[in-house]
Design an enzyme around this catalytic site. Structure first.
Site, PDB file in Angstrom:
ATOM      1  N   HIS A   1      13.089   9.311 -14.794  1.00  0.00           N
ATOM      2  CA  HIS A   1      13.659  10.544 -15.359  1.00  0.00           C
ATOM      3  C   HIS A   1      14.679  11.188 -14.409  1.00  0.00           C
ATOM      4  O   HIS A   1      15.575  11.901 -14.850  1.00  0.00           O
ATOM      5  CB  HIS A   1      12.551  11.589 -15.599  1.00  0.00           C
ATOM      6  CG  HIS A   1      11.749  11.390 -16.850  1.00  0.00           C
ATOM      7  ND1 HIS A   1      10.836  10.385 -16.995  1.00  0.00           N
ATOM      8  CD2 HIS A   1      11.703  12.111 -18.007  1.00  0.00           C
ATOM      9  CE1 HIS A   1      10.255  10.482 -18.189  1.00  0.00           C
ATOM     10  NE2 HIS A   1      10.769  11.527 -18.824  1.00  0.00           N
TER      11      HIS A   1
ATOM     12  N   SER B   1       7.276   6.807 -20.271  1.00  0.00           N
ATOM     13  CA  SER B   1       6.477   7.929 -20.754  1.00  0.00           C
ATOM     14  C   SER B   1       7.344   8.891 -21.572  1.00  0.00           C
ATOM     15  O   SER B   1       6.808   9.832 -22.158  1.00  0.00           O
ATOM     16  CB  SER B   1       5.890   8.687 -19.569  1.00  0.00           C
ATOM     17  OG  SER B   1       6.952   9.194 -18.785  1.00  0.00           O
TER      18      SER B   1
ATOM     19  N   ASN C   1       8.332   4.168 -13.228  1.00  0.00           N
ATOM     20  CA  ASN C   1       7.736   3.854 -11.918  1.00  0.00           C
ATOM     21  C   ASN C   1       6.222   4.041 -11.952  1.00  0.00           C
ATOM     22  O   ASN C   1       5.471   3.269 -11.348  1.00  0.00           O
ATOM     23  CB  ASN C   1       8.295   4.780 -10.836  1.00  0.00           C
ATOM     24  CG  ASN C   1       9.760   4.544 -10.565  1.00  0.00           C
ATOM     25  OD1 ASN C   1      10.122   3.875  -9.611  1.00  0.00           O
ATOM     26  ND2 ASN C   1      10.622   5.078 -11.421  1.00  0.00           N
ATOM     27  N   THR C   2       5.782   5.084 -12.642  1.00  0.00           N
ATOM     28  CA  THR C   2       4.354   5.400 -12.671  1.00  0.00           C
ATOM     29  C   THR C   2       3.573   4.295 -13.372  1.00  0.00           C
ATOM     30  O   THR C   2       2.509   3.872 -12.900  1.00  0.00           O
ATOM     31  CB  THR C   2       4.131   6.753 -13.381  1.00  0.00           C
ATOM     32  OG1 THR C   2       5.048   7.706 -12.842  1.00  0.00           O
ATOM     33  CG2 THR C   2       2.721   7.244 -13.204  1.00  0.00           C
TER      34      THR C   2
ATOM     35  N   CYS D   1      11.461   8.006  -9.860  1.00  0.00           N
ATOM     36  CA  CYS D   1      11.015   8.258 -11.232  1.00  0.00           C
ATOM     37  C   CYS D   1      12.237   8.074 -12.115  1.00  0.00           C
ATOM     38  O   CYS D   1      13.316   8.589 -11.786  1.00  0.00           O
ATOM     39  CB  CYS D   1      10.467   9.684 -11.342  1.00  0.00           C
ATOM     40  SG  CYS D   1      10.150  10.217 -13.039  1.00  0.00           S
TER      41      CYS D   1
ATOM     42  N   TYR E   1       3.082  10.938 -17.502  1.00  0.00           N
ATOM     43  CA  TYR E   1       2.066   9.982 -17.067  1.00  0.00           C
ATOM     44  C   TYR E   1       1.633  10.281 -15.625  1.00  0.00           C
ATOM     45  O   TYR E   1       0.552   9.874 -15.210  1.00  0.00           O
ATOM     46  CB  TYR E   1       2.623   8.546 -17.069  1.00  0.00           C
ATOM     47  CG  TYR E   1       2.707   7.843 -18.402  1.00  0.00           C
ATOM     48  CD1 TYR E   1       2.539   8.508 -19.606  1.00  0.00           C
ATOM     49  CD2 TYR E   1       2.987   6.476 -18.446  1.00  0.00           C
ATOM     50  CE1 TYR E   1       2.642   7.831 -20.815  1.00  0.00           C
ATOM     51  CE2 TYR E   1       3.077   5.798 -19.650  1.00  0.00           C
ATOM     52  CZ  TYR E   1       2.915   6.478 -20.822  1.00  0.00           C
ATOM     53  OH  TYR E   1       3.020   5.804 -22.016  1.00  0.00           O
ATOM     54  N   GLY E   2       2.511  10.920 -14.883  1.00  0.00           N
ATOM     55  CA  GLY E   2       2.332  11.066 -13.439  1.00  0.00           C
ATOM     56  C   GLY E   2       1.055  11.753 -12.998  1.00  0.00           C
ATOM     57  O   GLY E   2       0.587  11.555 -11.878  1.00  0.00           O
TER      58      GLY E   2
HETATM   59  N1  DGL Z   1       9.724   8.095 -15.938  1.00  0.00           N
HETATM   60  C1  DGL Z   1       8.412   8.088 -15.367  1.00  0.00           C
HETATM   61  C2  DGL Z   1       8.464   7.423 -13.989  1.00  0.00           C
HETATM   62  O1  DGL Z   1       9.409   6.686 -13.721  1.00  0.00           O
HETATM   63  C3  DGL Z   1       7.866   9.468 -15.417  1.00  0.00           C
HETATM   64  C4  DGL Z   1       6.419   9.515 -15.220  1.00  0.00           C
HETATM   65  C5  DGL Z   1       5.724  10.679 -15.881  1.00  0.00           C
HETATM   66  O2  DGL Z   1       5.700  10.707 -17.098  1.00  0.00           O
HETATM   67  O3  DGL Z   1       5.176  11.492 -15.148  1.00  0.00           O
HETATM   68  O4  DGL Z   1       7.593   7.571 -13.171  1.00  0.00           O
END
Ligand code: DGL
Length: 258
Positions: free
Chosen positions: A185, A12, A75-76, A183, A43-44
């Site tokens: 990030h 994301s 992950n999301t 996540c 995306y979360g």
């Molecule tokens: N890097 C995404 C993850 O691993 C972030 C999700 C998001 O954008 O909220 O979940």
């Protein structure tokens, strides 16, 4: 068997570059194309249907560029969409999920913490995994606001410290000895997290495990690159400044509306 086509990765936003770094370290001869869908981050907070639609859009862009394998470096997106992606596209996918297993197996206090997005923690895939580890207590926390601050380049800000402190304090009170970063990030927050957690709490992320799985799939199914001149391209549909800042080296970064 060799295959010089690039590995495709998407997230994301910029977070999946933490996964890209782990893969690049293990497989330095592989070319890659990384797509940061920062325009649509986070995306979360989105619905499963929205996450699937965005993931399909990202996969199609990577397939247009002949990627031999796609790493869902989010992950999301993995926990909400990988099943649908595998059903729809004829390319191998590698996903990333919170590393509950190693934390649950190693925990001495029988209590582990997990920091992840709402989309990940609410997903059926994540909850199926949790059911396998009923021997430990899992303290779940949604990292509201963290992805947005990272995307805004505010990794080392007072706001970030305060948010992290409020999310981690209840985990420390519950006596966790492992913190799972769920996540992609969040590895960029490890220096900040270490300022809050005592040294006795180990931090686990999934980067190395995904890199090893990528190596295994290339070896067994697709083929490693034989090229002596691998290339790396980073595509973002937002400003490239933050992406360039986390990459450190001056790779080819393209801003594109996609
Ligand atoms: N890097 C995404 C993850 O691993 C972030 C999700 C998001 O954008 O909220 O979940």
């Amino acid at each position: 068997m060799t295959n010089d086509n690039p590995i495709g990765l998407f997230d994301s936003g910029i977070g999946g570059t933490s996964i890209w770094k782990a893969i690049h370290q293990l497989l330095p001869n592989e070319s890659s194309i990384y797509l940061a869908d920062s325009k649509n981050a986070p995306y979360g907070q989105k619905s499963k249907e929205e996450i699937i639609a965005l993931s399909c859009k990202n996969v199609e862009l990577l397939l247009e560029r002949d990627c031999k394998l796609i790493v869902v470096a989010c992950n999301t997106a993995t926990t909400n969409a990988i099943k649908e992606l595998r059903a729809q596209y004829n390319v191998p996918f590698i996903g990333i999920e919170p590393a509950i297993k190693p934390a649950a197996l190693k925990s001495k206090t029988q209590t582990i913490g997990i920091l992840a997005t709402k989309g990940t923690l609410n997903s059926a895939l994540f909850n199926e995994t949790v059911l396998k580890y009923q021997n430990v207590k899992i303290v779940e926390q949604v990292g509201f606001g963290l992805v947005q601050l990272i995307e805004d380049g505010k990794i080392d800000s007072v706001e970030m410290y305060e948010l992290l402190n409020s999310y981690l304090q209840p985990m420390m009170d519950a006596n966790i000895d492992y913190l799972v970063l769920g996540c992609s990030h969040y590895p960029y927050l490890i220096p900040q997290i270490k300022k809050i957690l005592p040294k006795t709490i180990q931090i686990i992320d999934s980067g190395e495990a995904v890199a090893r799985q990528t190596q295994f799939i290339l070896e067994s199914k697709i083929g490693f690159s034989a090229s002596k001149t691998p290339y790396h391209q980073f595509i973002t549909n937002s400003s490239s400044d933050v992406l360039k800042a986390v990459l450190i080296h001056s790779y080819d970064v393209i801003e594109r509306d996609c």
